[in-house]
Design a protein around this motif. Sequence first.
Motif, short mmCIF file in Angstrom:
data_model
loop_
_atom_site.label_atom_id
_atom_site.label_comp_id
_atom_site.label_asym_id
_atom_site.label_seq_id
_atom_site.Cartn_x
_atom_site.Cartn_y
_atom_site.Cartn_z
N PRO A 33 0.73 -1.14 0.06
CA PRO A 33 -0.17 0.22 0.19
C PRO A 33 0.80 1.37 0.20
O PRO A 33 0.61 2.20 -0.59
N ALA A 34 1.97 1.12 0.78
CA ALA A 34 2.83 2.42 0.76
C ALA A 34 3.35 2.74 -0.67
O ALA A 34 3.50 3.93 -1.43
N LEU A 35 3.93 1.84 -1.52
CA LEU A 35 4.23 2.04 -2.86
C LEU A 35 3.17 2.39 -3.72
O LEU A 35 3.22 3.41 -4.48
N LYS A 36 1.83 1.94 -3.74
CA LYS A 36 0.70 2.01 -4.28
C LYS A 36 0.52 3.63 -4.12
O LYS A 36 0.32 4.43 -5.29
N MET A 37 0.43 4.08 -3.06
CA MET A 37 0.11 5.29 -2.76
C MET A 37 1.21 6.42 -2.85
O MET A 37 0.92 7.52 -3.40
N TYR A 38 2.51 6.01 -2.96
CA TYR A 38 3.59 6.74 -3.26
C TYR A 38 3.55 7.10 -4.75
O TYR A 38 3.49 8.24 -5.17
N TYR A 39 3.26 5.98 -5.74
CA TYR A 39 2.98 6.18 -6.91
C TYR A 39 1.96 7.17 -7.42
O TYR A 39 2.05 7.96 -8.32
N ALA A 40 0.79 6.90 -6.64
CA ALA A 40 -0.39 7.74 -6.83
C ALA A 40 -0.09 9.12 -6.62
O ALA A 40 -0.50 10.27 -7.34
N ALA A 41 0.72 9.32 -5.52
CA ALA A 41 1.04 10.93 -5.26
C ALA A 41 2.01 11.55 -6.19
O ALA A 41 1.92 12.76 -6.35
N GLN A 42 2.74 10.74 -6.87
CA GLN A 42 3.44 11.37 -7.97
C GLN A 42 2.86 11.74 -9.42
O GLN A 42 3.54 12.47 -9.99
N ASP A 43 1.59 11.07 -9.47
CA ASP A 43 0.75 11.36 -10.41
C ASP A 43 0.03 12.71 -10.56
O ASP A 43 -0.53 13.11 -9.62
N PRO A 44 0.40 13.68 -11.29
CA PRO A 44 -0.05 15.03 -11.48
C PRO A 44 -1.75 15.02 -11.43
O PRO A 44 -2.30 16.03 -11.29
N GLU A 45 -2.41 14.03 -11.88
CA GLU A 45 -3.75 13.83 -11.94
C GLU A 45 -4.39 13.49 -10.64
O GLU A 45 -5.54 13.64 -10.49
N THR A 46 -3.59 12.93 -9.55
CA THR A 46 -4.34 12.84 -8.32
C THR A 46 -4.63 13.93 -7.83
O THR A 46 -3.74 15.19 -7.68
N PRO A 47 -5.48 14.13 -7.25
CA PRO A 47 -5.98 15.39 -6.63
C PRO A 47 -5.35 15.73 -5.42
O PRO A 47 -4.87 14.98 -4.69
N ALA A 48 -5.26 17.12 -4.78
CA ALA A 48 -4.68 17.52 -3.88
C ALA A 48 -5.08 17.17 -2.55
O ALA A 48 -4.11 16.55 -1.81
N TRP A 49 -6.55 16.70 -2.32
CA TRP A 49 -6.79 16.24 -1.03
C TRP A 49 -6.24 14.86 -0.95
O TRP A 49 -5.91 14.30 0.36
N ALA A 50 -6.03 13.98 -1.89
CA ALA A 50 -5.57 12.61 -1.95
C ALA A 50 -4.23 12.57 -1.75
O ALA A 50 -3.81 11.82 -0.79
N LYS A 51 -3.64 13.46 -2.15
CA LYS A 51 -2.12 13.80 -2.05
C LYS A 51 -1.94 13.98 -0.52
O LYS A 51 -0.79 13.40 0.19
N ALA A 52 -2.70 14.80 0.02
CA ALA A 52 -2.48 15.16 1.40
C ALA A 52 -2.70 13.89 2.43
O ALA A 52 -1.87 14.07 3.29
N VAL A 53 -3.46 13.42 1.93
CA VAL A 53 -4.02 11.74 2.91
C VAL A 53 -2.57 11.24 2.60
O VAL A 53 -2.01 10.43 3.59
N ILE A 54 -2.36 10.83 1.46
CA ILE A 54 -1.31 9.94 1.15
C ILE A 54 -0.13 10.47 1.86
O ILE A 54 0.79 9.64 2.63
N TYR A 55 0.45 11.56 1.71
CA TYR A 55 1.64 12.26 2.46
C TYR A 55 1.52 11.97 3.72
O TYR A 55 2.83 11.83 4.54
N SER A 56 0.41 12.16 4.59
CA SER A 56 0.28 12.06 5.86
C SER A 56 0.61 10.68 6.16
O SER A 56 1.25 10.55 7.36
N ALA A 57 -0.04 9.78 5.36
CA ALA A 57 0.11 8.33 6.02
C ALA A 57 1.68 7.85 5.61
O ALA A 57 2.17 7.22 6.41
N LEU A 58 2.41 8.33 4.55
CA LEU A 58 3.71 8.14 4.30
C LEU A 58 4.59 8.66 5.45
O LEU A 58 5.56 8.07 5.63
N GLY A 59 4.10 9.91 5.83
CA GLY A 59 5.01 10.48 6.78
C GLY A 59 4.81 9.67 8.16
O GLY A 59 5.88 9.68 8.50
#
Length: 112
Positions: A33-59
């Motif tokens: 799950p960490a890698l799936k979300m990491y790659y999703a966060a790198q995608d410019p099409e991923t919305p900002a709210w999703a990136k915030a959730v992802i970066y919080s979890a990865l943090g």
Amino acid sequence: MSSDNYQSAYSDASFWDKAKSHAKSAGKSAMEPALKMYYAAQDPETPAWAKAVIYSALGYFILPLDVIPDVAPVVGYSDDVAVLAAALATTAANIKDVHVTKAKETLARWFS
């Protein structure tokens, strides 16, 4: 610690350092799950709210201070897995097949 603090603790370099050095001990259940979300966060099409959730979890994943220390046998990564699973469930609609494929390719290199 708030999710903003976890998000601000995140960096690509620290994620990859922890991911590479702890992959075997964390196991696939934490790394996938960490890698799936990491790659999703790198995608410019991923919305900002999703990136915030992802970066919080990865943090949370990369911070050395956990509710359950990562060095604890058997249960050490259980809190990390729970946080990653919750974030993945929240952002699942933004995880594309390409993110899953990249995650599986990375896992195959690390666990083969």
